[in-house]
Design an enzyme around this catalytic site. Structure first.
Site, PDB file in Angstrom:
ATOM      1  N   ASP A  89       0.841  -1.199   0.000  1.00 36.51           N
ATOM      2  CA  ASP A  89       0.000   0.000   0.000  1.00 36.51           C
ATOM      3  C   ASP A  89       0.874   1.246   0.000  1.00 36.51           C
ATOM      4  O   ASP A  89       2.031   1.197   0.422  1.00 36.51           O
ATOM      5  CB  ASP A  89      -0.881   0.027   1.264  1.00 36.51           C
ATOM      6  CG  ASP A  89      -1.856  -1.129   1.302  1.00 36.51           C
ATOM      7  OD1 ASP A  89      -2.169  -1.677   0.229  1.00 36.51           O
ATOM      8  OD2 ASP A  89      -2.295  -1.487   2.414  1.00 36.51           O
TER       9      ASP A  89
HETATM   10  N1  URA Z   1      -1.165  -5.952   3.856  1.00 33.37           N
HETATM   11  C1  URA Z   1      -1.647  -4.689   3.874  1.00 33.37           C
HETATM   12  O1  URA Z   1      -2.671  -4.433   4.471  1.00 33.37           O
HETATM   13  N2  URA Z   1      -0.971  -3.745   3.208  1.00 33.37           N
HETATM   14  C2  URA Z   1       0.187  -3.969   2.549  1.00 33.37           C
HETATM   15  O2  URA Z   1       0.767  -3.038   1.980  1.00 33.37           O
HETATM   16  C3  URA Z   1       0.676  -5.280   2.550  1.00 33.37           C
HETATM   17  C4  URA Z   1      -0.016  -6.259   3.206  1.00 33.37           C
END
Ligand code: URA
Length: 236
Positions: free
Chosen positions: A103
């Site tokens: 993310d």
């Molecule tokens: N899980 C999440 O919630 N975000 C990420 O970036 C990776 C795994």
């Protein structure tokens, strides 16, 4: 064997039309001879290609480890944000992509390559490749939570998560944990904590398969993977 214009384009000398123009203008030599046709086939393993008399070496595959900073997107192009590919400023190849997505607010280990087979092996949902995250959570995390993660949580959308290994580093109003998971759906870790009514405040990936984040890499920096590390990633 590869076409001359493709070679130059892949090595980021310019776009396909730009390199065609450079070739026409006589700025490109193959083994010290000016070559003016873009479609001539060359042996990328032995030919010496120069552009304005500077050697343009050929690299078939590249592998980088990035310690992703928050604020950049795990994509190859984006209209609004800087991408993880923009960070790799000494890349040779034009076709690099991130192996999976973190993310925008997640930090940590991201492999960047143009090796599609490796990416497929690491990302295929059938392979259950391990990913370990460090996270800070907005409340106490308990042994009961460890059990729930182990059993496979039911997420808020009703789907069941695969079992994960939760390790409590420190349980407090703001807890620190490590979580190993074997799937990588959108917002996976955040959704798993939502399922137990907690919130992820900070998230960082620290390993993928057998590859560990080099903790001497500052946030936002990257380096090439060593041959040993490439081998580790190919082992599973
Ligand atoms: N899980 C999440 O919630 N975000 C990420 O970036 C990776 C795994």
């Amino acid at each position: 064997m590869i076409r001359l214009d493709k070679y130059l384009c892949e090595m980021s000398v310019g776009s396909r039309s730009q390199v065609k123009e450079y070739i026409k203008k006589g700025r490109v030599k193959v083994d010290n001879e000016v070559v003016k046709s873009a479609d001539v086939k060359i042996d990328e393993n032995s030919a010496i290609i120069t552009f304005d008399d500077k050697v343009v070496g050929y690299t078939k595959v590249e592998y980088y480890m990035l310690n992703k900073p928050a604020g950049v997107v795990s994509a190859t192009t984006d209209n609004r944000y800087r991408t993880v590919i923009d960070i790799i400023d000494d890349k040779k190849r034009k076709d690099l992509f991130p192996v999976g997505r973190l993310d925008i607010d997640t930090e940590g280990l991201l492999v960047i390559t143009n090796d599609g087979d490796m990416a497929h092996r690491l990302l295929s949902p059938k392979k259950h490749v391990s990913k370990v995250y460090y996270a800070r959570i907005n409340g106490p995390v308990t042994d009961r939570h460890i059990e729930l993660f182990k059993e496979g949580l039911i997420l808020k959308d009703g789907t069941k998560a695969l079992p994960g290994n939760l390790k409590i580093i420190n349980s407090a109003d703001e807890s620190e944990i490590e979580l190993e998971i074997f799937e990588g759906k959108f917002h996976q870790v955040k959704k798993m904590f939502e399922a137990i009514d907690l919130k992820v405040l900070y998230l960082k990936r620290i390993s993928m398969g057998k590859l560990k984040l080099d903790n001497t890499l500052e946030i936002g920096s990257y380096r090439k993977l060593t041959d040993e590390e490439v081998k580790l990633l190919n082992e599973r």
